[in-house]
Design an enzyme around this catalytic site. Sequence first.
Site, PDB file in Angstrom:
ATOM      1  N   CYS A 195      69.298  57.393   2.553  1.00 39.99           N
ATOM      2  CA  CYS A 195      68.116  56.663   2.982  1.00 39.99           C
ATOM      3  C   CYS A 195      68.308  56.227   4.427  1.00 39.99           C
ATOM      4  O   CYS A 195      69.290  56.578   5.066  1.00 39.99           O
ATOM      5  CB  CYS A 195      67.830  55.479   2.072  1.00 39.99           C
ATOM      6  SG  CYS A 195      68.939  54.108   2.301  1.00 39.99           S
TER       7      CYS A 195
ATOM      8  N   ARG B 235      65.998  52.965  -4.739  1.00 42.20           N
ATOM      9  CA  ARG B 235      67.248  53.451  -5.316  1.00 42.20           C
ATOM     10  C   ARG B 235      67.809  52.511  -6.369  1.00 42.20           C
ATOM     11  O   ARG B 235      68.632  52.929  -7.201  1.00 42.20           O
ATOM     12  CB  ARG B 235      68.254  53.777  -4.235  1.00 42.20           C
ATOM     13  CG  ARG B 235      68.592  52.630  -3.363  1.00 42.20           C
ATOM     14  CD  ARG B 235      69.432  53.054  -2.185  1.00 42.20           C
ATOM     15  NE  ARG B 235      70.631  53.741  -2.606  1.00 42.20           N
ATOM     16  CZ  ARG B 235      70.882  55.038  -2.409  1.00 42.20           C
ATOM     17  NH1 ARG B 235      70.004  55.783  -1.785  1.00 42.20           N
ATOM     18  NH2 ARG B 235      71.992  55.575  -2.817  1.00 42.20           N
TER      19      ARG B 235
ATOM     20  N   ARG C 184      74.663  56.503   1.112  1.00 49.71           N
ATOM     21  CA  ARG C 184      74.603  55.689  -0.096  1.00 49.71           C
ATOM     22  C   ARG C 184      74.797  56.480  -1.396  1.00 49.71           C
ATOM     23  O   ARG C 184      73.905  56.542  -2.250  1.00 49.71           O
ATOM     24  CB  ARG C 184      73.296  54.900  -0.131  1.00 49.71           C
ATOM     25  CG  ARG C 184      73.152  54.001   1.080  1.00 49.71           C
ATOM     26  CD  ARG C 184      71.931  53.140   1.012  1.00 49.71           C
ATOM     27  NE  ARG C 184      72.065  52.051   0.066  1.00 49.71           N
ATOM     28  CZ  ARG C 184      71.102  51.185  -0.196  1.00 49.71           C
ATOM     29  NH1 ARG C 184      69.935  51.304   0.394  1.00 49.71           N
ATOM     30  NH2 ARG C 184      71.297  50.204  -1.055  1.00 49.71           N
TER      31      ARG C 184
ATOM     32  N   LYS D   4      65.318  39.062  -4.646  1.00 47.82           N
ATOM     33  CA  LYS D   4      64.994  40.446  -5.030  1.00 47.82           C
ATOM     34  C   LYS D   4      66.201  41.139  -5.654  1.00 47.82           C
ATOM     35  O   LYS D   4      66.094  41.764  -6.703  1.00 47.82           O
ATOM     36  CB  LYS D   4      64.543  41.228  -3.786  1.00 47.82           C
ATOM     37  CG  LYS D   4      64.506  42.739  -3.975  1.00 47.82           C
ATOM     38  CD  LYS D   4      64.184  43.477  -2.702  1.00 47.82           C
ATOM     39  CE  LYS D   4      65.345  43.740  -1.789  1.00 47.82           C
ATOM     40  NZ  LYS D   4      66.157  44.941  -2.046  1.00 47.82           N
ATOM     41  N   ASN D   5      67.353  41.013  -5.003  1.00 53.22           N
ATOM     42  CA  ASN D   5      68.520  41.774  -5.445  1.00 53.22           C
ATOM     43  C   ASN D   5      69.192  41.191  -6.685  1.00 53.22           C
ATOM     44  O   ASN D   5      70.157  41.751  -7.197  1.00 53.22           O
ATOM     45  CB  ASN D   5      69.526  41.927  -4.302  1.00 53.22           C
ATOM     46  CG  ASN D   5      69.016  42.907  -3.268  1.00 53.22           C
ATOM     47  OD1 ASN D   5      68.035  43.616  -3.505  1.00 53.22           O
ATOM     48  ND2 ASN D   5      69.660  42.951  -2.111  1.00 53.22           N
TER      49      ASN D   5
ATOM     50  N   ARG E  34      58.648  45.357   0.532  1.00 48.93           N
ATOM     51  CA  ARG E  34      59.559  45.621  -0.584  1.00 48.93           C
ATOM     52  C   ARG E  34      60.358  44.384  -0.952  1.00 48.93           C
ATOM     53  O   ARG E  34      60.792  44.260  -2.105  1.00 48.93           O
ATOM     54  CB  ARG E  34      60.531  46.734  -0.209  1.00 48.93           C
ATOM     55  CG  ARG E  34      59.844  48.022   0.111  1.00 48.93           C
ATOM     56  CD  ARG E  34      60.850  49.072   0.358  1.00 48.93           C
ATOM     57  NE  ARG E  34      61.757  49.137  -0.795  1.00 48.93           N
ATOM     58  CZ  ARG E  34      62.729  50.006  -0.917  1.00 48.93           C
ATOM     59  NH1 ARG E  34      62.938  50.868   0.028  1.00 48.93           N
ATOM     60  NH2 ARG E  34      63.501  50.002  -1.976  1.00 48.93           N
TER      61      ARG E  34
ATOM     62  N   ASP F 231      72.902  42.534   5.006  1.00 46.48           N
ATOM     63  CA  ASP F 231      71.452  42.329   4.923  1.00 46.48           C
ATOM     64  C   ASP F 231      70.943  41.289   5.926  1.00 46.48           C
ATOM     65  O   ASP F 231      69.729  41.069   6.028  1.00 46.48           O
ATOM     66  CB  ASP F 231      71.041  41.940   3.494  1.00 46.48           C
ATOM     67  CG  ASP F 231      71.186  43.097   2.516  1.00 46.48           C
ATOM     68  OD1 ASP F 231      71.311  44.248   2.979  1.00 46.48           O
ATOM     69  OD2 ASP F 231      71.171  42.854   1.298  1.00 46.48           O
TER      70      ASP F 231
HETATM   71  N1  EPU Z   1      79.198  53.213  -2.001  1.00 45.12           N
HETATM   72  C1  EPU Z   1      79.823  54.400  -2.280  1.00 45.12           C
HETATM   73  N2  EPU Z   1      79.759  54.885  -3.552  1.00 45.12           N
HETATM   74  C2  EPU Z   1      79.108  54.229  -4.540  1.00 45.12           C
HETATM   75  C3  EPU Z   1      78.474  53.022  -4.244  1.00 45.12           C
HETATM   76  C4  EPU Z   1      78.534  52.531  -2.961  1.00 45.12           C
HETATM   77  O1  EPU Z   1      80.441  55.029  -1.402  1.00 45.12           O
HETATM   78  O2  EPU Z   1      79.087  54.726  -5.670  1.00 45.12           O
HETATM   79  C5  EPU Z   1      79.244  52.683  -0.632  1.00 45.12           C
HETATM   80  C6  EPU Z   1      77.869  52.599   0.008  1.00 45.12           C
HETATM   81  O3  EPU Z   1      77.475  53.830   0.572  1.00 45.12           O
HETATM   82  C7  EPU Z   1      78.076  51.514   1.029  1.00 45.12           C
HETATM   83  C8  EPU Z   1      79.026  50.566   0.311  1.00 45.12           C
HETATM   84  O4  EPU Z   1      79.672  51.344  -0.702  1.00 45.12           O
HETATM   85  O5  EPU Z   1      78.699  52.034   2.154  1.00 45.12           O
HETATM   86  C9  EPU Z   1      78.400  49.354  -0.332  1.00 45.12           C
HETATM   87  O6  EPU Z   1      77.281  49.758  -1.084  1.00 45.12           O
HETATM   88  P1  EPU Z   1      76.767  48.965  -2.367  1.00 45.12           P
HETATM   89  O7  EPU Z   1      76.912  49.849  -3.544  1.00 45.12           O
HETATM   90  O8  EPU Z   1      77.398  47.616  -2.426  1.00 45.12           O
HETATM   91  O9  EPU Z   1      75.234  48.799  -2.026  1.00 45.12           O
HETATM   92  P2  EPU Z   1      74.059  48.813  -3.081  1.00 45.12           P
HETATM   93  O10 EPU Z   1      74.553  48.240  -4.345  1.00 45.12           O
HETATM   94  O11 EPU Z   1      73.420  50.135  -3.094  1.00 45.12           O
HETATM   95  C10 EPU Z   1      73.173  46.412  -2.594  1.00 45.12           C
HETATM   96  C11 EPU Z   1      71.870  45.806  -2.158  1.00 45.12           C
HETATM   97  C12 EPU Z   1      71.626  46.144  -0.700  1.00 45.12           C
HETATM   98  C13 EPU Z   1      72.780  45.571   0.114  1.00 45.12           C
HETATM   99  C14 EPU Z   1      74.104  46.140  -0.395  1.00 45.12           C
HETATM  100  C15 EPU Z   1      75.316  45.562   0.297  1.00 45.12           C
HETATM  101  C16 EPU Z   1      70.601  45.785  -4.199  1.00 45.12           C
HETATM  102  C17 EPU Z   1      69.472  46.327  -4.993  1.00 45.12           C
HETATM  103  N3  EPU Z   1      70.809  46.336  -3.003  1.00 45.12           N
HETATM  104  O12 EPU Z   1      73.029  47.814  -2.408  1.00 45.12           O
HETATM  105  O13 EPU Z   1      70.417  45.483  -0.334  1.00 45.12           O
HETATM  106  O14 EPU Z   1      72.617  45.899   1.469  1.00 45.12           O
HETATM  107  O15 EPU Z   1      74.236  45.885  -1.801  1.00 45.12           O
HETATM  108  O16 EPU Z   1      75.347  44.199   0.164  1.00 45.12           O
HETATM  109  O17 EPU Z   1      71.281  44.869  -4.635  1.00 45.12           O
HETATM  110  C18 EPU Z   1      68.475  45.145   0.963  1.00 45.12           C
HETATM  111  O18 EPU Z   1      68.165  44.242   0.169  1.00 45.12           O
HETATM  112  O19 EPU Z   1      67.876  45.325   2.051  1.00 45.12           O
HETATM  113  C19 EPU Z   1      69.577  46.041   0.614  1.00 45.12           C
HETATM  114  C20 EPU Z   1      69.746  47.229   1.201  1.00 45.12           C
END
Ligand code: EPU
Length: 473
Positions: free
Chosen positions: A159, A135, A164, A64-65, A443, A351
């Site tokens: 969320c 998101r 996030r 998915k990701n 999802r 995850d």
């Molecule tokens: N963060 C910030 N600022 C930003 C971006 C991130 O402070 O601009 C923080 C986040 O709040 C968090 C950390 O950095 O504390 C890491 O967040 P990241 O941006 O890596 O998460 P994401 O890209 O929103 C993806 C996956 C998530 C997975 C995380 C961590 C996708 C679509 N989603 O989210 O997947 O948990 O990386 O590996 O790729 C899931 O599949 O259940 C899921 C939540």
Amino acid sequence: MIFRQKHLDGNAEPEGSVIISVSRSYKTFESEGPIASALFTQMDKFLVRGGRPLRGKIEIGGAKNSALPCLAATLLTAETVTLHNVPYVKDLITQRRLLEDLGATVLTPELRTHKVTANNVQLFEAPYHLVKTMRASVLALGPLLARFGQAKVSLPGGCAIGTRPIDLHLKAFEQLGATVSLESGDVVARAPKGRLVGTDISFEKVTVTGTENVMMAAALADGKTVIHNAAQEPEIEDLAELLNKMGARINGAGTPTMEIDGVEALGGAQHTIIPDRIETGTFIVAAAITGGELEVKGCNPDHIRAVIKELRAAGVDIEELNPSTLFVRQSSGGLKANDVTTEPHPLFPTDMQAQYMALMTQAKGTSKITETIFENRFMHASELIRMGADITISGNTATVRGPRHLTGAPILASDLRASASLVLAALCASGETLIDRVYHIDRGYETIVRKLRSIGADIERITDNLAAEEDEA
Ligand code: EPU
């Protein structure tokens, strides 16, 4: 509307091979599975009768990701990009809807193949109603800004698992020369000169979708971009592979430093999405927690080395039969407590934390599970406690004392991976567990009921006609 109403979680694939668009007015039936929950916002539940060891073979679907950013990347070119092995889950249906709303044509010659042609994009906007349900819609920002010099995406709120923010994405776009403002809840980004300009970007924190957004934006920027402290997840490498097939010049994906030489235009490509490493890990835990034996096929063990290592330390036998097949069962000594801490790849993924916690309720001894990525990702703990688990939370550490006999109870899923954890707990509990709000699991887990039933689980989807709240994860 050419989606045929056949079982997904039941026993058959959807009939026919073409899904052109999906009507929102359909009545839902239990057998429609994820599509029903995905599109009709029904308050489905799972009824699980636990205590059966799971045995047999299971095939892992596409990640998915990875499919989410790869679909977003199709916006970078007017030519057709064909993606294979796109999982048939709600988030991908939402992403597809976003592409179609923007003006792209999405054909599905086969169920898991998406042919996207974004030669007629007229809108540069991901609206609130999509962003609030998923998101990952923010992944449209990078490609739209890079190709059209403008993008508007509703700012995602917090969320179930944390606040996030996307501040790091936005700061990076500014470094690439964009102006970014917040207007009535929308992020509005523009490239004043029409084109972004390559630069050095150092992420102060590892961000997966942030790295992906910058990769896509920089692919069409003028000049070279270097990303420092880049995310190293396999999904990043997969996206880089697709982008390079489209003509991008990206080096170093999968390492902390990535170099991207911007090109003037990108073209069409064909790409097969990597297997889902979190689905893989979830089924490994399913075999171990039920005392069963599973052959997990079509996976990539190299993508989950840290998970395999910790599960082995916790008493799970994992044998690599070949490069894409694992054979899993509990070791003869049984499950034992083992501490884990979530970290960015290549360390233990957040995850898999919830599923691992379910497993530790059955392990002998006291384990500590520390969550360092998201500030509120222990919501499954209170539900596990309702089933009889002994878990205490202090700050970002959960202490699990096991083994505890779990008994079925009515419980509530709070996010995607929490739902998986509760299903796993229910599979090893005695009696019946009724899991509410399973639209979360739809999802990201393709035909989860059908897959679990095929290996001996007693699980069924129950549909009622109440409208669900659409949360996001
Ligand atoms: N963060 C910030 N600022 C930003 C971006 C991130 O402070 O601009 C923080 C986040 O709040 C968090 C950390 O950095 O504390 C890491 O967040 P990241 O941006 O890596 O998460 P994401 O890209 O929103 C993806 C996956 C998530 C997975 C995380 C961590 C996708 C679509 N989603 O989210 O997947 O948990 O990386 O590996 O790729 C899931 O599949 O259940 C899921 C939540």
